[in-house]
Design a protein around this motif. Structure first.
Motif, PDB file in Angstrom:
ATOM      1  N   GLY A 177       7.278 -13.593  72.241  1.00  0.00           N
ATOM      2  CA  GLY A 177       7.478 -13.711  70.808  1.00  0.00           C
ATOM      3  C   GLY A 177       8.770 -13.135  70.320  1.00  0.00           C
ATOM      4  N   TRP A 178       8.814 -12.877  69.029  1.00  0.00           N
ATOM      5  CA  TRP A 178      10.013 -12.463  68.336  1.00  0.00           C
ATOM      6  C   TRP A 178       9.815 -11.131  67.615  1.00  0.00           C
ATOM      7  N   PHE A 179      10.824 -10.278  67.757  1.00  0.00           N
ATOM      8  CA  PHE A 179      10.908  -9.026  67.028  1.00  0.00           C
ATOM      9  C   PHE A 179      12.174  -9.074  66.177  1.00  0.00           C
ATOM     10  N   ARG A 180      12.237  -8.189  65.214  1.00  0.00           N
ATOM     11  CA  ARG A 180      13.464  -8.021  64.465  1.00  0.00           C
ATOM     12  C   ARG A 180      13.664  -6.549  64.134  1.00  0.00           C
ATOM     13  N   GLN A 181      14.928  -6.206  63.955  1.00  0.00           N
ATOM     14  CA  GLN A 181      15.261  -4.828  63.589  1.00  0.00           C
ATOM     15  C   GLN A 181      16.530  -4.822  62.753  1.00  0.00           C
ATOM     16  N   SER A 182      16.465  -4.135  61.642  1.00  0.00           N
ATOM     17  CA  SER A 182      17.639  -3.964  60.790  1.00  0.00           C
ATOM     18  C   SER A 182      18.005  -2.490  60.771  1.00  0.00           C
ATOM     19  N   PRO A 183      19.238  -2.164  60.411  1.00  0.00           N
ATOM     20  CA  PRO A 183      19.696  -0.768  60.448  1.00  0.00           C
ATOM     21  C   PRO A 183      18.793   0.147  59.634  1.00  0.00           C
ATOM     22  N   GLY A 184      18.390   1.244  60.252  1.00  0.00           N
ATOM     23  CA  GLY A 184      17.575   2.233  59.566  1.00  0.00           C
ATOM     24  C   GLY A 184      16.101   1.917  59.524  1.00  0.00           C
ATOM     25  N   LYS A 185      15.710   0.792  60.111  1.00  0.00           N
ATOM     26  CA  LYS A 185      14.300   0.411  60.104  1.00  0.00           C
ATOM     27  C   LYS A 185      13.761   0.319  61.521  1.00  0.00           C
TER      28      LYS A 185
ATOM     29  N   ASP B  27      14.823 -10.589  55.173  1.00  0.00           N
ATOM     30  CA  ASP B  27      14.700 -11.102  56.537  1.00  0.00           C
ATOM     31  C   ASP B  27      15.951 -10.811  57.371  1.00  0.00           C
ATOM     32  N   THR B  28      16.980 -10.302  56.734  1.00  0.00           N
ATOM     33  CA  THR B  28      18.208  -9.966  57.443  1.00  0.00           C
ATOM     34  C   THR B  28      17.942  -8.919  58.517  1.00  0.00           C
ATOM     35  N   ALA B  29      18.301  -9.251  59.750  1.00  0.00           N
ATOM     36  CA  ALA B  29      18.035  -8.355  60.883  1.00  0.00           C
ATOM     37  C   ALA B  29      18.593  -8.976  62.152  1.00  0.00           C
ATOM     38  N   MET B  30      18.594  -8.172  63.214  1.00  0.00           N
ATOM     39  CA  MET B  30      18.826  -8.704  64.544  1.00  0.00           C
ATOM     40  C   MET B  30      17.474  -9.146  65.074  1.00  0.00           C
ATOM     41  N   TYR B  31      17.409 -10.375  65.545  1.00  0.00           N
ATOM     42  CA  TYR B  31      16.157 -10.925  66.057  1.00  0.00           C
ATOM     43  C   TYR B  31      16.215 -10.974  67.580  1.00  0.00           C
ATOM     44  N   TYR B  32      15.132 -10.493  68.180  1.00  0.00           N
ATOM     45  CA  TYR B  32      15.041 -10.420  69.633  1.00  0.00           C
ATOM     46  C   TYR B  32      13.847 -11.216  70.128  1.00  0.00           C
ATOM     47  N   CYS B  33      14.044 -11.884  71.238  1.00  0.00           N
ATOM     48  CA  CYS B  33      12.965 -12.551  71.943  1.00  0.00           C
ATOM     49  C   CYS B  33      12.464 -11.609  73.031  1.00  0.00           C
ATOM     50  N   ALA B  34      11.153 -11.592  73.256  1.00  0.00           N
ATOM     51  CA  ALA B  34      10.581 -10.712  74.269  1.00  0.00           C
ATOM     52  C   ALA B  34       9.422 -11.408  74.960  1.00  0.00           C
ATOM     53  N   ALA B  35       9.196 -11.025  76.215  1.00  0.00           N
ATOM     54  CA  ALA B  35       8.106 -11.613  76.996  1.00  0.00           C
ATOM     55  C   ALA B  35       7.388 -10.522  77.776  1.00  0.00           C
ATOM     56  N   ARG B  36       6.089 -10.708  77.898  1.00  0.00           N
ATOM     57  CA  ARG B  36       5.279  -9.760  78.666  1.00  0.00           C
ATOM     58  C   ARG B  36       4.568 -10.535  79.766  1.00  0.00           C
ATOM     59  N   ARG B  37       4.795 -10.159  80.986  1.00  0.00           N
ATOM     60  CA  ARG B  37       4.205 -10.881  82.121  1.00  0.00           C
ATOM     61  C   ARG B  37       3.030 -10.135  82.714  1.00  0.00           C
ATOM     62  N   ARG B  38       2.674  -8.994  82.135  1.00  0.00           N
ATOM     63  CA  ARG B  38       1.464  -8.286  82.584  1.00  0.00           C
ATOM     64  C   ARG B  38       0.322  -8.697  81.663  1.00  0.00           C
ATOM     65  N   PRO B  39      -0.891  -8.760  82.195  1.00  0.00           N
ATOM     66  CA  PRO B  39      -2.026  -9.169  81.362  1.00  0.00           C
ATOM     67  C   PRO B  39      -2.200  -8.264  80.154  1.00  0.00           C
ATOM     68  N   VAL B  40      -2.651  -8.864  79.083  1.00  0.00           N
ATOM     69  CA  VAL B  40      -2.892  -8.116  77.865  1.00  0.00           C
ATOM     70  C   VAL B  40      -4.113  -8.705  77.183  1.00  0.00           C
ATOM     71  N   ALA B  41      -4.905  -7.835  76.557  1.00  0.00           N
ATOM     72  CA  ALA B  41      -6.127  -8.309  75.910  1.00  0.00           C
ATOM     73  C   ALA B  41      -5.818  -9.140  74.672  1.00  0.00           C
ATOM     74  N   THR B  42      -4.851  -8.680  73.900  1.00  0.00           N
ATOM     75  CA  THR B  42      -4.520  -9.362  72.645  1.00  0.00           C
ATOM     76  C   THR B  42      -3.015  -9.477  72.495  1.00  0.00           C
TER      77      THR B  42
ATOM     78  N   VAL C 179      17.511 -15.729  76.658  1.00  0.00           N
ATOM     79  CA  VAL C 179      18.756 -15.919  75.931  1.00  0.00           C
ATOM     80  C   VAL C 179      18.447 -16.520  74.565  1.00  0.00           C
ATOM     81  N   GLU C 180      18.733 -15.742  73.500  1.00  0.00           N
ATOM     82  CA  GLU C 180      18.492 -16.214  72.145  1.00  0.00           C
ATOM     83  C   GLU C 180      19.726 -16.930  71.604  1.00  0.00           C
TER      84      GLU C 180
END
Length: 125
Positions: free
Chosen positions: A35-43, A89-104, A5-6
């Motif tokens: 971490g955090w992602f962002r997305q603005s219209p058309g991008k 920097d104007t955008a919708m910002y999303y929080c995301a999590a990955r629970r599977r192992p990742v190298a980087t 919940v952001e």
């Protein structure tokens, strides 16, 4: 079941600051990468800042020196402190999590299993 919940988005003038928060369930918080992602219209969606399970961080070049990702383990909460905000920097910002192992865990990683609903950030001149 909502797991991320952001909050903290809003409207600010250029040069201002905002702090985004991402409250996670304990299960989601025990992740390999979050971490955090962002997305603005058309991008395309852009990885902004990431933190791995050891506290290592990664930032997109566009936000380095201005944004800081941090966490409060006692509260299962991830933060994004955003300073010197720019109109781009104007955008919708999303929080995301990955629970599977990742190298980087970095901002180029796109495969995340858990996402928040997003919080809008608007920066005006």
């Amino acid at each position: 079941q909502v797991q991320l919940v952001e909050s903290g988005g809003g409207s600010v003038q250029a040069g201002g600051s905002l702090r985004l928060s991402c409250a996670a369930s304990a299960y989601t918080y025990s992740r390999y990468c979050m971490g955090w992602f962002r997305q603005s219209p058309g991008k395309e969606r852009e990885g902004v800042a990431m933190m791995d399970s050891n506290g290592g961080t990664s930032y997109a070049d566009s936000v380095k020196g201005r944004f800081t990702i941090s966490q409060d383990n006692a509260k299962n909460t991830l933060y994004l402190q955003m300073n010197s905000l720019k109109p781009e920097d104007t955008a919708m910002y999303y929080c995301a999590a990955r629970r599977r192992p990742v190298a980087t865990c970095n901002t180029h990683l796109t495969s995340f299993g858990d996402w928040g609903q997003g919080t809008q950030v608007t920066v005006s001149l």
